[in-house]
Scaffold this active site. Structure first.
Site, PDB file in Angstrom:
ATOM      1  N   ASN A   7     -36.008  -7.776 -27.364  1.00  0.00           N
ATOM      2  CA  ASN A   7     -34.952  -6.792 -27.609  1.00  0.00           C
ATOM      3  C   ASN A   7     -35.525  -5.420 -27.251  1.00  0.00           C
ATOM      4  OD1 ASN A   7     -32.964  -5.130 -28.571  1.00  0.00           O
ATOM      5  ND2 ASN A   7     -33.243  -5.636 -30.742  1.00  0.00           N
ATOM      6  N   LYS A   9     -34.084  -2.651 -26.992  1.00  0.00           N
ATOM      7  CA  LYS A   9     -33.421  -1.520 -27.672  1.00  0.00           C
ATOM      8  C   LYS A   9     -33.126  -0.397 -26.661  1.00  0.00           C
ATOM      9  CE  LYS A   9     -35.320  -3.049 -31.999  1.00  0.00           C
ATOM     10  NZ  LYS A   9     -35.771  -2.737 -33.341  1.00  0.00           N
ATOM     11  N   HIS A  94     -27.006  -6.831 -34.988  1.00  0.00           N
ATOM     12  CA  HIS A  94     -28.350  -6.316 -35.262  1.00  0.00           C
ATOM     13  C   HIS A  94     -28.237  -5.247 -36.364  1.00  0.00           C
ATOM     14  CE1 HIS A  94     -32.141  -4.224 -34.866  1.00  0.00           C
ATOM     15  NE2 HIS A  94     -32.600  -5.312 -34.277  1.00  0.00           N
ATOM     16  N   GLU A  96     -29.566  -2.462 -36.787  1.00  0.00           N
ATOM     17  CA  GLU A  96     -29.427  -1.065 -36.339  1.00  0.00           C
ATOM     18  C   GLU A  96     -27.981  -0.781 -35.913  1.00  0.00           C
ATOM     19  OE1 GLU A  96     -32.596  -1.119 -33.467  1.00  0.00           O
ATOM     20  OE2 GLU A  96     -34.098  -1.082 -35.058  1.00  0.00           O
ATOM     21  N   GLU A 164     -33.499 -11.649 -39.587  1.00  0.00           N
ATOM     22  CA  GLU A 164     -34.265 -10.409 -39.439  1.00  0.00           C
ATOM     23  C   GLU A 164     -34.191  -9.599 -40.728  1.00  0.00           C
ATOM     24  OE1 GLU A 164     -35.017  -9.194 -35.083  1.00  0.00           O
ATOM     25  OE2 GLU A 164     -33.342  -8.071 -35.877  1.00  0.00           O
ATOM     26  N   GLY A 170     -39.262  -2.752 -37.181  1.00  0.00           N
ATOM     27  CA  GLY A 170     -39.550  -1.441 -36.588  1.00  0.00           C
ATOM     28  C   GLY A 170     -40.753  -0.717 -37.176  1.00  0.00           C
ATOM     29  N   SER A 212     -41.077  -7.044 -36.616  1.00  0.00           N
ATOM     30  CA  SER A 212     -42.512  -6.759 -36.415  1.00  0.00           C
ATOM     31  C   SER A 212     -43.300  -7.958 -35.900  1.00  0.00           C
ATOM     32  CB  SER A 212     -43.142  -6.234 -37.713  1.00  0.00           C
ATOM     33  OG  SER A 212     -42.519  -5.041 -38.114  1.00  0.00           O
TER      34      SER A 212
HETATM   35  P1  PGA Z   1     -39.493  -4.960 -34.040  1.00  0.00           P
HETATM   36  O1  PGA Z   1     -37.909  -5.079 -33.843  1.00  0.00           O
HETATM   37  O2  PGA Z   1     -40.107  -6.180 -33.437  1.00  0.00           O
HETATM   38  O3  PGA Z   1     -39.864  -3.707 -33.308  1.00  0.00           O
HETATM   39  O4  PGA Z   1     -39.748  -4.859 -35.528  1.00  0.00           O
HETATM   40  C1  PGA Z   1     -37.278  -6.330 -34.008  1.00  0.00           C
HETATM   41  C2  PGA Z   1     -35.801  -6.171 -33.910  1.00  0.00           C
HETATM   42  O5  PGA Z   1     -35.258  -5.159 -34.362  1.00  0.00           O
HETATM   43  O6  PGA Z   1     -35.106  -7.072 -33.385  1.00  0.00           O
END
Ligand code: PGA
Length: 252
Positions: A7, A9, A94, A96, A164, A170, A212
Site C-alpha cells: 500500500n 499510500k 482503510h 486512514e 489492521e 504507521g 508496521s
Molecule cells: P504501515 O501501514 O505498514 O506503514 O504501518 C500499513 C497500512 O496502513 O496498510
C-alpha cells in the site's frame, strides 16, 4: 499462495519514481512467483502507467474507490474508472480513509461495486484501540458483519479481508501487534463470518495482516499469526525491505 500487498499510500511524488520502484518489485517478484502473489496498490494517478508497463506476475491495485457510479462526486473515482485503468484489486475501508469520513455504508457500496466490475476488494477492518474489557472485539465484529451481510454468498470467495489494528499502523503506531494478537483476531473474524454464513465460506476468504509489517516480523505474522498474506505500508516503498519480506516469507 501468500498474498503480499504493498500500500504505497500518497507516494511516490513522481510517476518516474513509481515506475522505477514497480519495475524493481516486478523483478524480485518473478523469483518468488510460485509462492507469492504480489499486488501494488498505488496512488490512482500512477495506475495507468504501471498497469501498462508492469504486466504479468504482479497486479496493480487502487487504494480507495467511491461506491457510486453515476452521480456527481467531485474528486472521487468509481470502480469503472479504476478497472479501465487496469486495476485488478482495490483497498476498501482503510482506517486512514475511514478517518476522513468513509462510512460503513460507503464501504459496503464500494465493495459491491468492485465485485460487479470483477475487481477484488481488499477490505480493511480493525479497532482503533484495545481496552481491557475486550469491547474492541465488538467493533471489529460490527465492521465484519456489515460487510459480509451485504455480499451475495456466491461472491464471498472473491473478497480479501485485512485485519489492521489502527494502533499498530504507521509511524505513529503505539507498538507492533504480536503474532498471537494477529492469530486471535483472524480466528475471531473467521468465526464471525462462519456464524453469519457457514464455516466453509469463512475458511475460503483470505485474511491478511497489516500494521508496521517489516522484514523482521513478516514471517511471524504468517507463521504464528496464521494470516494468508500481508498488507504492507511503509516497507513497500523501500525495495530492500520489500524484497527482504518476500525472501523471508517464501522460506516458511
Ligand atoms: P504501515 O501501514 O505498514 O506503514 O504501518 C500499513 C497500512 O496502513 O496498510
Amino acid at each position: 499462495m501468500i498474498l503480499l500487498v504493498g500500500n504505497w499510500k500518497m507516494a511516490p511524488n513522481k510517476s518516474s519514481e513509481a515506475l522505477n520502484l514497480a519495475k524493481k518489485i516486478l523483478l524480485v517478484s518473478k523469483t518468488y512467483k510460485k509462492s507469492i502473489q504480489t499486488v501494488i496498490c498505488a496512488p490512482s494517478i500512477h495506475i495507468p502507467l504501471l498497469a501498462k508497463n508492469i504486466k504479468n506476475t504482479i497486479f496493480i491495485g487502487a487504494q480507495s474507490v467511491s461506491g457510486y457510479e453515476d452521480i456527481a462526486q467531485t474528486g472521487l473515482l468509481n470502480a469503472n474508472m479504476i478497472k479501465d485503468y487496469g486495476a485488478m484489486y482495490c483497498i476498501v475501508g482503510h482506517s486512514e480513509v475511514r478517518a476522513r469520513g468513509e462510512s460503513d455504508e460507503s464501504i459496503v457500496l464500494a465493495v459491491n461495486s468492485l465485485l460487479n466490475k470483477k475487481v477484488t476488494p481488499i477490505i480493511c477492518v480493525g479497532e482503533k484501540d484495545r481496552d481491557a474489557h475486550g469491547w474492541y472485539l465488538s467493533t471489529v465484529k460490527d465492521q465484519v458483519e456489515k460487510i459480509i451481510n451485504s455480499i451475495p454468498k456466491a461472491s464471498l470467495k472473491k473478497i480479501v479481508l485485512a485485519y489492521e489494528p489502527v494502533w499498530a499502523i504507521g509511524k505513529e503506531a503505539k507498538r507492533e501487534a504480536t503474532p498471537v494478537e494477529c492469530r486471535e483476531m483472524i480466528i475471531f473474524i473467521r468465526k464471525t463470518i462462519a456464524d453469519l454464513v457457514d464455516a466453509k465460506s469463512a475458511q475460503a476468504i483470505p485474511i491478511l495482516y497489516g500494521g508496521s509489517v517489516n522484514d523482521q516480523n513478516a514471517v511471524n505474522f504468517i507463521k504464528e499469526g496464521e494470516s494468508q498474506g500481508l498488507l504492507v505500508g511503509r516497507a513497500s516503498l523501500d525495495i530492500k525491505k520489500f524484497s527482504a519480506i518476500m525472501k523471508n516469507i517464501v522460506s516458511i
